[in-house]
Design a protein around this motif. Structure first.
Motif, PDB file in Angstrom:
ATOM      1  N   LEU A 177       0.128  -1.599   0.082  1.00 39.64           N
ATOM      2  CA  LEU A 177      -0.183   0.107  -0.314  1.00 39.64           C
ATOM      3  C   LEU A 177       1.240   0.976  -0.556  1.00 39.64           C
ATOM      4  N   ARG A 180       1.765   1.473  -3.258  1.00 40.02           N
ATOM      5  CA  ARG A 180       1.093   2.220  -4.274  1.00 40.02           C
ATOM      6  C   ARG A 180       0.173   4.043  -4.412  1.00 40.02           C
ATOM      7  N   GLN A 260      -7.384  -1.438   6.384  1.00 39.62           N
ATOM      8  CA  GLN A 260      -6.277  -0.469   6.018  1.00 39.62           C
ATOM      9  C   GLN A 260      -7.160   0.128   5.119  1.00 39.62           C
ATOM     10  N   GLU A 261      -7.671   0.109   4.030  1.00 34.93           N
ATOM     11  CA  GLU A 261      -8.171   1.102   3.475  1.00 34.93           C
ATOM     12  C   GLU A 261      -9.880   1.003   3.386  1.00 34.93           C
ATOM     13  N   LEU A 262     -10.538   2.487   3.649  1.00 34.44           N
ATOM     14  CA  LEU A 262     -12.349   1.552   3.967  1.00 34.44           C
ATOM     15  C   LEU A 262     -12.710   1.535   3.186  1.00 34.44           C
ATOM     16  N   PRO A 263     -14.197   1.188   2.878  1.00 30.73           N
ATOM     17  CA  PRO A 263     -15.494   0.969   2.051  1.00 30.73           C
ATOM     18  C   PRO A 263     -15.442   2.358   1.906  1.00 30.73           C
ATOM     19  N   VAL A 264     -16.629   2.252   0.747  1.00 29.51           N
ATOM     20  CA  VAL A 264     -17.523   3.622   0.501  1.00 29.51           C
ATOM     21  C   VAL A 264     -18.624   3.891   1.386  1.00 29.51           C
ATOM     22  N   GLY A 293     -12.248   4.890   0.822  1.00 34.00           N
ATOM     23  CA  GLY A 293     -10.730   4.546   0.121  1.00 34.00           C
ATOM     24  C   GLY A 293     -10.319   4.336  -0.548  1.00 34.00           C
ATOM     25  N   GLY A 294      -9.038   3.913  -0.364  1.00 37.15           N
ATOM     26  CA  GLY A 294      -7.997   3.728  -1.396  1.00 37.15           C
ATOM     27  C   GLY A 294      -7.707   4.855  -2.641  1.00 37.15           C
ATOM     28  N   ARG A 296      -9.937   5.846  -4.146  1.00 38.62           N
ATOM     29  CA  ARG A 296     -11.252   5.809  -5.432  1.00 38.62           C
ATOM     30  C   ARG A 296     -11.981   7.343  -4.882  1.00 38.62           C
ATOM     31  N   TYR A 324      -9.404   8.788  -9.503  1.00 36.60           N
ATOM     32  CA  TYR A 324      -8.780   7.392  -9.144  1.00 36.60           C
ATOM     33  C   TYR A 324      -7.407   7.831  -7.665  1.00 36.60           C
ATOM     34  N   SER A 355     -14.998   2.305  -8.021  1.00 37.11           N
ATOM     35  CA  SER A 355     -14.484   1.482  -8.487  1.00 37.11           C
ATOM     36  C   SER A 355     -16.294   0.454  -8.396  1.00 37.11           C
TER      37      SER A 355
END
Ligand code: MO
Ligand code: MO
Lengths: 379, 379
Positions: A177, A180, A260-264, A293-294, A296, A324, A355
């Motif tokens: 991560l 990235r 780590q990355e969170l969802p929408v 997260g991530g 997005r 992105y 996404s």
């Protein structure tokens, strides 16, 4: 000596900073608090004194003159040590607008289904700021470390906050991560153009855009590249997501990776629940936030006043960030018709990220024993 | 001349390849077909002849001796042109295991709510293969293009498939995504160690791990770096996601971005719906697949036989890929108790990806006029 001061002397929280009276505490020691939900859409960058506060331990009182940040590789003897003025003067300053969101944001909605362990957060355990400081990539290069080739699997961040037994806060992220995110990870010494306030990590914290707040260690004093994850309690035995049939008797924290990355996620900030709409009103203006997260971005926020029979697309106030690599939140607004019989209107919203991930319809399917990742349709 | 052959002469599909009889067509001209769902978990790499087929147009018959791939920048005069033997011999061969999934996978579940426009796919419009070929990054470098610095916003891929009017298939991805995927984008000439079959793009297709099938152009003959997206119908007027109140009268395709990375999805492959379980059976073995876009791995698959009152974690057969660069699917299996009264059991599953994104509970909230992105809990 008055009783009050005696208590203070043995109280590790006695030296915590003063807070803005509008912050609503979910816990006072450690201090955790969120701003009034309806204030969030007023500012793309949340003012520092209204930014939600998430502390796991007492707030350290760090002397900027003696502060040092250590950077190294686990097991290697050579360590770089930088003071605050070196951080500010030896590197190009980089800024990124990025939200910080607690994994427990919106936990209070989960609690309604079944009790969980955790602070009873509303939907304002999220705020957005512009963070400035040193690129982690630059700092590592300066320390002789090439993030793309170093033979490590995790980057550990250690904080100066500790409990009375000396147990400290720390966290880590997978090196994948970090590779990235690369130049978007900031070792920050400024928040919205000012010194970072004590509650938010003075003098230095790490900003990991797109990643849960819990890893964005405040009062940062050590960056360690390692083969192993942080062994800290909050990395190993907390901040993980389980299904609803896992309880405190059968939970095995080793079976799933650390969040780590969170969802929408999204929420309606205005009107707040329980608001009386004007008599005879035939439309309502709804405002809120959405974020994923991530990196997005948000491609759509859908709003309904009739239980999902009719959906309306909100107007998105997009941050000036690539689709992105969207680290800031998307504030949104829409004015929509009210059903004819308007005595009791339930407004709902749901967001879609770049996404095309969506929020789940209900809390039931995402309930978990720690009450994290609460991102069902907001109502 | 017999009537049959006369019809063939004017039929642009007459020269399409023979297909495996197990493939169930959702359309014959163009040919679109999926394998039986229950066969999917038998193989981590789907055999070439059982790999689902998604054609938008007749299958071109490409002569490998005269085949050329062009690489260039829009508006620039200089273009590189490579033949098949140059692609195979001038570059290091790289392999990646990656699924291809149609945006319309599981559309038939959406149709049950309200009709949509599109092929009536079941849940097997997804397959997994090992693709081998040239790194796009290497090919661009060879063509004098540095993907990290080139002043372009999109990479356009053009295919050799065309309709009788000469209108061709093409697609594009944002350069941001290409930079993130970097060395994982493959200009593939092999599928599971063999020449790519005609139905899957012989002799060359692009593999874009984590991205919707529609962009992974088959019979690839041109790669163009451009300031603009592909102007192809399928990029501009299709493969986008809208909410359920958008219909063919009010749709404006310019309001949302083209689908690229797909959301988390999963399905039960065995037992198939309608299976009679053994009399007196008190447990059932359930098998399926799960996958998410953007390289996000699967961290959990939850299965229930009692309508969600009790969830069971399936055993995940993880591909050997990093958690944030998981391009192959995750097959899973679990043996779970059946409720006492087993006359009619509905088994459901839902998956969670490494960004802790979840599947929505129901189809209703994600219904859209093109029937794409159908990823509700599988039942
Ligand atoms: Mo948190
Ligand atoms: Mo597709």
């Amino acid at each position: 000596v008055p009783e009050e001061e005696e208590r203070d002397a043995s109280n590790p929280y006695a030296n915590d900073p003063k807070r803005h009276p509008a912050l609503k505490p979910s816990s006072s020691t450690p201090f955790n608090a969120e701003p009034p939900l309806q204030l969030l859409p007023d500012n793309f960058l949340t003012p520092n004194d209204l930014f939600f506060v998430r502390n796991h331990l007492p707030v350290p009182d760090v002397d900027p003159k003696t502060y040092k940040l250590e950077v190294g590789i686990d097991g290697a003897s050579r360590t770089k040590s930088l003071n605050l003025s070196e951080l500010k003067n030896r590197f190009q300053k980089k800024s990124v607008a990025s939200i910080v969101q607690c994994a427990g944001n919106r936990r209070s909605e989960m609690v309604k289904i079944k009790p969980v362990k955790g602070l009873n957060w509303g939907a304002a355990a999220i705020s957005n700021a512009e963070w400035s400081g040193v690129c982690l990539d630059d700092l590592l290069k300066y320390s002789g470390i090439d993030i793309d080739y170093v033979d490590c699997d995790h980057i550990i961040f250690d904080g100066l906050d500790q409990d009375p037994t000396g147990s400290k806060y720390g966290a880590s992220i997978p090196i994948e991560l970090a590779r990235r995110l690369k130049r978007d990870i900031i070792i920050a010494y400024e928040m919205n153009g000012e010194d970072i306030p004590r509650d938010h990590g003075y003098p230095v914290r790490v900003i990991l855009p797109g990643i849960v707040g819990a890893r964005q260690v405040k009062w940062l004093h050590k960056i360690l590249l390692s083969k192993k994850e942080s062994d800290c309690h909050w990395q190993q035995k907390d901040y993980k997501g389980f299904h609803a049939s896992i309880d405190w008797h059968n939970v095995d924290f080793s079976t799933v990776p650390a969040i780590q990355e969170l969802p929408v996620n999204s929420a309606i900030c205005e009107p707040v629940n329980g608001t009386s709409l004007e008599e005879g009103a035939n439309e309502v203006t709804v405002k809120g936030y959405a974020w994923s997260g991530g990196g997005r971005g948000i491609v759509r926020v859908d709003v309904t006043t009739d239980g999902g029979k009719t959906w309306h697309s909100a107007e998105l106030k997009q941050p000036d960030q690539p689709l992105y690599k969207t680290y800031a939140w998307t504030l949104w607004e829409t004015t929509i018709p009210l059903p004819a019989d308007t005595r009791d209107v339930e407004i709902r919203c749901k967001a879609v990220d770049s996404s095309y991930n969506v929020q789940p319809d209900n809390v039931d399917g995402i309930w978990n024993l720690r009450g994290v990742l609460s991102n069902a349709w907001f109502k």
